[in-house]
Design a protein around this motif. Structure first.
Motif, PDB file in Angstrom:
ATOM      1  N   SER A   1       0.823  -1.201   0.000  1.00 54.55           N
ATOM      2  CA  SER A   1       0.000   0.000   0.000  1.00 54.55           C
ATOM      3  C   SER A   1       0.866   1.263   0.000  1.00 54.55           C
ATOM      4  O   SER A   1       0.539   2.253  -0.643  1.00 54.55           O
ATOM      5  CB  SER A   1      -0.897  -0.058   1.244  1.00 54.55           C
ATOM      6  OG  SER A   1      -1.663   1.098   1.373  1.00 54.55           O
TER       7      SER A   1
ATOM      8  N   ALA B   1       3.185   1.670  -3.593  1.00 55.42           N
ATOM      9  CA  ALA B   1       2.526   1.887  -4.882  1.00 55.42           C
ATOM     10  C   ALA B   1       2.662   3.355  -5.276  1.00 55.42           C
ATOM     11  O   ALA B   1       1.778   4.160  -5.035  1.00 55.42           O
ATOM     12  CB  ALA B   1       1.056   1.479  -4.795  1.00 55.42           C
TER      13      ALA B   1
ATOM     14  N   ALA C   1      -1.739   2.021  -8.063  1.00 49.83           N
ATOM     15  CA  ALA C   1      -1.622   0.592  -7.757  1.00 49.83           C
ATOM     16  C   ALA C   1      -0.922  -0.171  -8.879  1.00 49.83           C
ATOM     17  O   ALA C   1      -0.279  -1.192  -8.631  1.00 49.83           O
ATOM     18  CB  ALA C   1      -3.018   0.008  -7.527  1.00 49.83           C
TER      19      ALA C   1
ATOM     20  N   SER D   1       1.691   0.447 -10.410  1.00 44.38           N
ATOM     21  CA  SER D   1       3.144   0.394 -10.217  1.00 44.38           C
ATOM     22  C   SER D   1       3.566  -0.790  -9.360  1.00 44.38           C
ATOM     23  O   SER D   1       4.722  -1.197  -9.393  1.00 44.38           O
ATOM     24  CB  SER D   1       3.643   1.662  -9.526  1.00 44.38           C
ATOM     25  OG  SER D   1       3.281   2.788 -10.248  1.00 44.38           O
ATOM     26  N   ALA D   2       2.657  -1.308  -8.557  1.00 39.79           N
ATOM     27  CA  ALA D   2       2.998  -2.376  -7.625  1.00 39.79           C
ATOM     28  C   ALA D   2       2.745  -3.764  -8.212  1.00 39.79           C
ATOM     29  O   ALA D   2       3.016  -4.765  -7.561  1.00 39.79           O
ATOM     30  CB  ALA D   2       2.209  -2.204  -6.328  1.00 39.79           C
TER      31      ALA D   2
ATOM     32  N   VAL E   1      -6.754  -0.751  -8.615  1.00 38.19           N
ATOM     33  CA  VAL E   1      -6.261  -1.402  -7.413  1.00 38.19           C
ATOM     34  C   VAL E   1      -6.962  -2.733  -7.148  1.00 38.19           C
ATOM     35  O   VAL E   1      -6.444  -3.598  -6.463  1.00 38.19           O
ATOM     36  CB  VAL E   1      -6.413  -0.451  -6.199  1.00 38.19           C
ATOM     37  CG1 VAL E   1      -7.871  -0.133  -5.927  1.00 38.19           C
ATOM     38  CG2 VAL E   1      -5.772  -1.042  -4.965  1.00 38.19           C
TER      39      VAL E   1
ATOM     40  N   SER F   1       7.889   6.227 -11.166  1.00 36.93           N
ATOM     41  CA  SER F   1       6.603   5.585 -11.447  1.00 36.93           C
ATOM     42  C   SER F   1       6.464   5.251 -12.930  1.00 36.93           C
ATOM     43  O   SER F   1       5.866   4.228 -13.270  1.00 36.93           O
ATOM     44  CB  SER F   1       5.441   6.428 -10.915  1.00 36.93           C
ATOM     45  OG  SER F   1       5.026   7.365 -11.842  1.00 36.93           O
TER      46      SER F   1
ATOM     47  N   THR G   1       5.678  -3.141 -15.160  1.00 32.43           N
ATOM     48  CA  THR G   1       4.379  -3.820 -15.140  1.00 32.43           C
ATOM     49  C   THR G   1       4.025  -4.343 -16.530  1.00 32.43           C
ATOM     50  O   THR G   1       3.627  -5.499 -16.693  1.00 32.43           O
ATOM     51  CB  THR G   1       3.282  -2.845 -14.651  1.00 32.43           C
ATOM     52  OG1 THR G   1       3.551  -2.508 -13.299  1.00 32.43           O
ATOM     53  CG2 THR G   1       1.901  -3.460 -14.757  1.00 32.43           C
TER      54      THR G   1
END
Lengths: 177, 186
Positions: free
Chosen positions: A19, A22, A26, A28-29, A64, A122, A129
């Motif tokens: 949390s 990110a 979201a 990016s995670a 997310v 980012s 991703t």
């Protein structure tokens, strides 16, 4: 699941930390979620991960909510709820306390520097991703062609991405890929 | 001047307005919620001026966590305190979470069937293409921020992508370097 309580705890800790990591959203995670779910805990295959990302993208709602699908696959409805709450909750608590009354944010120098500094990171993470999901979705030349054509349509035309998602599913269903 | 004119014409939503407004945004938001949030909040319901919206969204991009969820929380709390914040977040996250649980259950049950698997293979390939398009359009604005920005983005991409290093480790190294660079430029 042999040890549901333990799995729920891992989900809670993992997504609570994520949390805060990110940066810029979201999305990016996602590579970190892939690393944990596929490599570290082996909750699912890379192919399944890409399919869950695709379902989350095709459905309405904030990005997310991919964590809802991951939690659900790992530990059913409790897993889905815990993943969602832990991914949104801690960062939201920070947001709530940090920005109340913080109206003229864009004018302070440190805020500008932090914001400008986070942008390249980012951007790189969203690239990572795309790399991870493209590699996980790769099942040969047919799927690579679909990925390339969808990219081209999304980047150079104003056609709704939903058409690409629907068309690609139809091609898959027809057994072309 | 423009801002003042718009600001005076904004309306203040009630707590139920917040819930249903953000629920509508979430359910309309295919492939990202932000454009729908802007359209609904600024144009249709006039809860904020365009400038207020951009300013608040800038704060949310700077905060960690899901941007749009932070946005709904901060906006809801400004307008309606804790009940407002709860209504906005639950509206945004609640209905799509229920939908995701339904889809996830269907996936667990039928995802391995040949037809479902074939369709999902195509869907995943297309989703990858959309993510590449997002990444490319974000990367296109980097060069005007200087070579350093491009290198930092490349390091993040390679470290977290092909190398699969832990995100925390990569951020601990790259974020301070990138902020220091931006501080000197600011």
């Amino acid at each position: 699941m042999k040890d549901t309580g333990g799995t729920l705890l891992i989900l809670a800790l993992h997504f609570s930390l994520l949390s805060f990591l990110a940066i810029g959203g979201a999305i990016s995670a996602l590579p970190e979620m892939h690393r944990q779910a596929v490599d570290v805990y082996q909750w699912m295959t890379s192919t399944q991960f890409a399919q869950l990302v695709a379902i989350a993208q095709a459905a309405p709602g904030p990005n997310v909510l991919i964590v809802t699908l991951i939690g659900q696959q790992v530990a059913g409805i409790p897993g889905a709820l815990i993943a969602t709450i832990c991914m949104c909750g801690p960062a939201c608590a920070v947001a709530f306390y940090v920005v109340r009354g913080f109206h003229h944010f864009r004018e302070s120098k440190w805020a500008i520097a932090v914001q400008a500094g986070l942008v390249p990171v980012s951007v790189g993470l969203v690239g990572a991703t795309a790399f991870i999901v493209a590699r996980s979705a790769d099942q040969g030349w047919g799927t690579l062609a679909v990925t390339a054509v969808t990219f081209a349509l999304a980047h150079w035309t104003r056609i709704s991405p939903l058409w690409a998602l629907a068309g690609a599913s139809a091609l898959g269903l027809a057994g072309v890929l | 001047m423009t801002e003042n004119v718009l600001a005076t014409s904004t309306v203040v939503p009630t707590v139920p307005d917040l819930f249903f407004g953000f629920a509508k945004i979430a359910i309309s938001g295919f492939g990202g919620v932000l454009p729908w949030a802007r359209r609904t909040i600024v144009q249709q319901r006039r809860w904020m001026s365009a400038d207020e919206f951009n300013d608040l969204f800038a704060i949310c991009q700077f905060l960690p966590g899901p941007n749009i969820v932070n946005f709904s929380l901060i906006y809801g709390s400004r307008v309606g305190g804790v009940p407002g914040a709860a209504a906005a977040v639950l509206g945004l996250v609640g209905p799509p979470t229920v939908l995701m649980i339904v889809l996830g259950t269907l996936y667990s049950r039928y995802g391995a069937l040949p037809q479902a698997r074939d369709a999902l293979t195509g869907l995943a390939a297309a989703a990858a293409g959309l993510l590449i398009a997002t990444a490319v359009s974000m990367a296109e604005m980097l060069p005007r921020r200087g070579l350093g920005a491009v290198l930092i983005a490349a390091a993040a991409l390679v470290g977290v992508g092909p190398m699969q290093w832990p995100l925390l480790a990569v951020l601990i190294v790259l974020v301070p370097i990138s902020i220091a660079r931006a501080w000197r430029a600011a």
